[in-house]
Design a protein around this motif. Structure first.
Motif, PDB file in Angstrom:
ATOM      1  N   LEU A   1       5.413 -17.330 108.466  1.00 20.91           N
ATOM      2  CA  LEU A   1       6.369 -18.558 108.469  1.00 20.91           C
ATOM      3  C   LEU A   1       7.629 -17.810 108.396  1.00 20.91           C
ATOM      4  CD1 LEU A   1       4.857 -20.750 105.820  1.00 20.91           C
ATOM      5  CD2 LEU A   1       5.517 -21.599 108.353  1.00 20.91           C
ATOM      6  N   LYS A   2       8.861 -18.459 108.761  1.00 23.18           N
ATOM      7  CA  LYS A   2      10.156 -17.936 108.637  1.00 23.18           C
ATOM      8  C   LYS A   2      10.754 -18.125 107.329  1.00 23.18           C
ATOM      9  CE  LYS A   2      11.470 -18.213 113.454  1.00 23.18           C
ATOM     10  NZ  LYS A   2      12.199 -18.797 114.453  1.00 23.18           N
ATOM     11  N   HIS A   3      10.949 -17.065 106.511  1.00 25.81           N
ATOM     12  CA  HIS A   3      11.553 -17.269 105.180  1.00 25.81           C
ATOM     13  C   HIS A   3      13.135 -16.843 104.977  1.00 25.81           C
ATOM     14  CE1 HIS A   3       7.491 -16.899 103.279  1.00 25.81           C
ATOM     15  NE2 HIS A   3       7.012 -16.361 104.426  1.00 25.81           N
ATOM     16  N   VAL A   4      13.576 -17.899 104.011  1.00 18.46           N
ATOM     17  CA  VAL A   4      14.869 -17.631 103.568  1.00 18.46           C
ATOM     18  C   VAL A   4      14.965 -17.047 102.148  1.00 18.46           C
ATOM     19  CG1 VAL A   4      17.030 -18.862 102.690  1.00 18.46           C
ATOM     20  CG2 VAL A   4      15.669 -19.726 104.494  1.00 18.46           C
ATOM     21  N   LEU A   5      15.812 -15.833 102.071  1.00 16.39           N
ATOM     22  CA  LEU A   5      16.060 -14.934 100.780  1.00 16.39           C
ATOM     23  C   LEU A   5      17.523 -14.969 100.321  1.00 16.39           C
ATOM     24  CD1 LEU A   5      14.902 -12.562  99.156  1.00 16.39           C
ATOM     25  CD2 LEU A   5      15.719 -11.007 100.897  1.00 16.39           C
ATOM     26  N   VAL A   6      17.199 -14.804  99.021  1.00 12.53           N
ATOM     27  CA  VAL A   6      18.839 -14.918  98.441  1.00 12.53           C
ATOM     28  C   VAL A   6      19.051 -13.364  97.978  1.00 12.53           C
ATOM     29  CG1 VAL A   6      20.105 -15.700  96.286  1.00 12.53           C
ATOM     30  CG2 VAL A   6      18.340 -17.318  97.510  1.00 12.53           C
ATOM     31  N   SER A   7      20.162 -12.982  98.537  1.00 12.92           N
ATOM     32  CA  SER A   7      20.613 -11.672  98.237  1.00 12.92           C
ATOM     33  C   SER A   7      22.080 -11.631  98.012  1.00 12.92           C
ATOM     34  CB  SER A   7      20.131 -10.525  99.108  1.00 12.92           C
ATOM     35  OG  SER A   7      20.543  -9.423  98.852  1.00 12.92           O
ATOM     36  N   GLY A   8      22.761 -11.258  97.088  1.00 12.18           N
ATOM     37  CA  GLY A   8      24.143 -10.975  97.044  1.00 12.18           C
ATOM     38  C   GLY A   8      24.788 -10.005  97.785  1.00 12.18           C
ATOM     39  N   ARG A   9      23.976  -9.099  97.986  1.00 17.30           N
ATOM     40  CA  ARG A   9      24.257  -7.860  98.888  1.00 17.30           C
ATOM     41  C   ARG A   9      23.781  -7.984 100.390  1.00 17.30           C
ATOM     42  NH1 ARG A   9      22.249  -2.811  94.977  1.00 17.30           N
ATOM     43  NH2 ARG A   9      23.642  -3.237  93.184  1.00 17.30           N
ATOM     44  N   GLY A  10      23.240  -9.225 100.815  1.00 14.77           N
ATOM     45  CA  GLY A  10      22.938  -9.277 102.230  1.00 14.77           C
ATOM     46  C   GLY A  10      21.731  -8.625 102.601  1.00 14.77           C
ATOM     47  N   GLU A  11      20.760  -8.120 101.536  1.00 14.90           N
ATOM     48  CA  GLU A  11      19.597  -7.494 102.076  1.00 14.90           C
ATOM     49  C   GLU A  11      18.300  -8.224 102.391  1.00 14.90           C
ATOM     50  OE1 GLU A  11      20.554  -3.743  98.617  1.00 14.90           O
ATOM     51  OE2 GLU A  11      19.016  -5.425  98.148  1.00 14.90           O
ATOM     52  N   PHE A  12      17.598  -7.848 103.313  1.00 17.29           N
ATOM     53  CA  PHE A  12      16.271  -8.669 103.890  1.00 17.29           C
ATOM     54  C   PHE A  12      15.227  -8.354 103.244  1.00 17.29           C
ATOM     55  CE2 PHE A  12      19.628  -9.543 106.818  1.00 17.29           C
ATOM     56  CZ  PHE A  12      19.175 -10.796 107.351  1.00 17.29           C
ATOM     57  N   HIS A  13      15.263  -7.410 102.188  1.00 17.97           N
ATOM     58  CA  HIS A  13      13.998  -7.068 101.410  1.00 17.97           C
ATOM     59  C   HIS A  13      14.190  -7.499  99.915  1.00 17.97           C
ATOM     60  CE1 HIS A  13      10.921  -4.203  99.637  1.00 17.97           C
ATOM     61  NE2 HIS A  13      10.517  -4.491 100.838  1.00 17.97           N
ATOM     62  N   SER A  14      13.080  -7.733  99.162  1.00 17.70           N
ATOM     63  CA  SER A  14      13.233  -7.985  97.954  1.00 17.70           C
ATOM     64  C   SER A  14      11.881  -7.444  97.125  1.00 17.70           C
ATOM     65  CB  SER A  14      13.325  -9.361  97.518  1.00 17.70           C
ATOM     66  OG  SER A  14      11.897 -10.041  97.647  1.00 17.70           O
ATOM     67  N   PHE A  15      11.678  -7.531  95.737  1.00 20.09           N
ATOM     68  CA  PHE A  15      10.483  -7.265  95.201  1.00 20.09           C
ATOM     69  C   PHE A  15       9.321  -7.766  95.563  1.00 20.09           C
ATOM     70  CE2 PHE A  15      11.481 -11.331  93.145  1.00 20.09           C
ATOM     71  CZ  PHE A  15      10.131 -11.838  92.937  1.00 20.09           C
ATOM     72  N   LEU A  16       9.598  -9.022  96.519  1.00 20.51           N
ATOM     73  CA  LEU A  16       8.452  -9.871  96.843  1.00 20.51           C
ATOM     74  C   LEU A  16       7.786  -9.328  98.171  1.00 20.51           C
ATOM     75  CD1 LEU A  16       8.087 -13.811  97.042  1.00 20.51           C
ATOM     76  CD2 LEU A  16       7.365 -12.310  99.116  1.00 20.51           C
ATOM     77  N   ASP A  17       8.541  -8.712  98.754  1.00 21.82           N
ATOM     78  CA  ASP A  17       8.405  -7.956 100.161  1.00 21.82           C
ATOM     79  C   ASP A  17       7.425  -6.599  99.462  1.00 21.82           C
ATOM     80  OD1 ASP A  17       9.744  -9.536 102.490  1.00 21.82           O
ATOM     81  OD2 ASP A  17      11.341  -9.242 100.750  1.00 21.82           O
ATOM     82  N   GLN A  18       8.023  -6.097  98.690  1.00 21.01           N
ATOM     83  CA  GLN A  18       7.365  -4.769  97.968  1.00 21.01           C
ATOM     84  C   GLN A  18       5.722  -5.283  97.679  1.00 21.01           C
ATOM     85  OE1 GLN A  18       8.134  -1.741  98.042  1.00 21.01           O
ATOM     86  NE2 GLN A  18       6.153  -1.477  97.805  1.00 21.01           N
ATOM     87  N   ARG A  19       5.757  -6.571  97.071  1.00 14.03           N
ATOM     88  CA  ARG A  19       4.448  -6.890  96.858  1.00 14.03           C
ATOM     89  C   ARG A  19       3.499  -6.993  98.033  1.00 14.03           C
ATOM     90  NH1 ARG A  19      -0.297  -6.757  94.404  1.00 14.03           N
ATOM     91  NH2 ARG A  19      -1.097  -8.988  93.918  1.00 14.03           N
TER      92      ARG A  19
END
Length: 300
Positions: A197-215
């Motif tokens: 699926l296509k995901h929306v991510l919240v990031s104040g720095r405009g990053e496309f990676h989060s802890f969830l992506d590391q998981r």
């Protein structure tokens, strides 16, 4: 006239004398003996260079001099202001209070807890009660609280500075959300479907990676993050008008249950606590205690 710090207590006695116009009654009110108050009156006369109170011609009580009358109202008002400044109020009446509370929290937490707080303040508070929300900055929050610029910090418990007192408000878990009527249907997604699926991510720095992506990486998987926004409250609108999905705290997403459907994730993520934190200087402030009680009892 030279009043030493040790003479300031005499002004309390002078105020009682000017209100009672009687040494015996003033002494009883001050819980001291009549001779002790008479000695204080003698010292006051010396300080002001004026008799201040003279015996009444009727033989009953005392009569203030012109100098004493000139002092009376200002002295009474000043002592009342001093008493109000040092008094620790046991109660806080939101309907009568003139107070502004400042809370540091991101829009995710404001949505989860701040909306209900605003409702409660509108219902029980008067025109003098206000609340302001600002972006949290953990590096400067303790100093802002010390300066009286900030009352509370709301956020993930693990981010609370150690110098603050803290209390958990809720335990949160992550879920996936999609718009009502999403073409993929109403079944909870498999891990493979989730990643496709296509995901929306919240990031104040405009990053496309989060802890969830590391998981997901640890699981040998990768999702498609195609939209990044700086604020949480933008996500429901994007989801409602596209086929994108998101992974956010369930308490936040339930605020938009009329637009979104919510699903359990196809993999495990640890729960986390939202806490409120405050400076020890505010621990016993009645207004601050009232504010904390409102937040403690907030339910979705």
């Amino acid at each position: 006239m030279d009043i030493r710090p040790s003479d300031l207590a005499l002004l309390v006695s002078l105020n009682a004398l000017l209100e009672e116009n009687n040494v015996t009654r003033a002494a009883a009110r001050l819980h001291i003996s009549q001779p002790a108050l008479s000695a204080q009156l003698a010292r006051l006369r010396e300080l002001f260079g004026d008799p201040l109170l003279v015996p009444s011609e009727s033989g009953r009580g005392m009569v203030p001099t012109a100098r004493a009358l000139a002092l009376r109202d200002g002295l009474r008002d000043s002592l009342h202001q001093l008493e109000a400044a040092v008094r620790d109020p046991e109660t806080f009446d939101p309907a009568r209070a003139e107070r502004t509370f400042m809370i540091a929290a991101n829009d995710n937490v404001v949505t989860m807890f701040g909306i209900e707080l605003v409702r409660r303040m509108a219902a029980s508070g008067g025109a003098g009660l206000r609340v302001g929300f600002s972006e949290p900055n953990p590096d400067g929050v303790v100093a802002r609280m010390e300066r009286g610029e900030l009352d509370l910090l709301l956020g993930a418990a693990q981010t609370i500075p150690a110098a603050l007192k803290a209390l958990p408000l809720s335990s949160e878990r992550y879920v996936m959300a999609q718009r009502r009527g999403h073409p993929r249907g109403m079944r909870a997604p498999s891990l493979k479907q989730f990643c496709a699926l296509k995901h929306v991510l919240v990031s104040g720095r405009g990053e496309f990676h989060s802890f969830l992506d590391q998981r997901l990486k640890d699981l040998g998987q990768q999702r498609q993050v195609t939209v990044v926004v700086p604020h949480y409250n933008l996500v429901p609108t994007i989801l409602a008008n596209t086929d994108h999905v998101c992974t956010l705290p369930v308490r936040f997403l339930q605020r938009f249950s009329d637009q979104l459907d919510i699903f359990k994730l196809p993999f495990d993520l640890p729960e986390f606590a939202i806490a409120m934190a405050w400076h020890p200087r505010s621990e016993h402030d009645a207004g601050h205690r009232w504010l904390r009680e409102q937040l403690k009892s907030v339910e979705l």
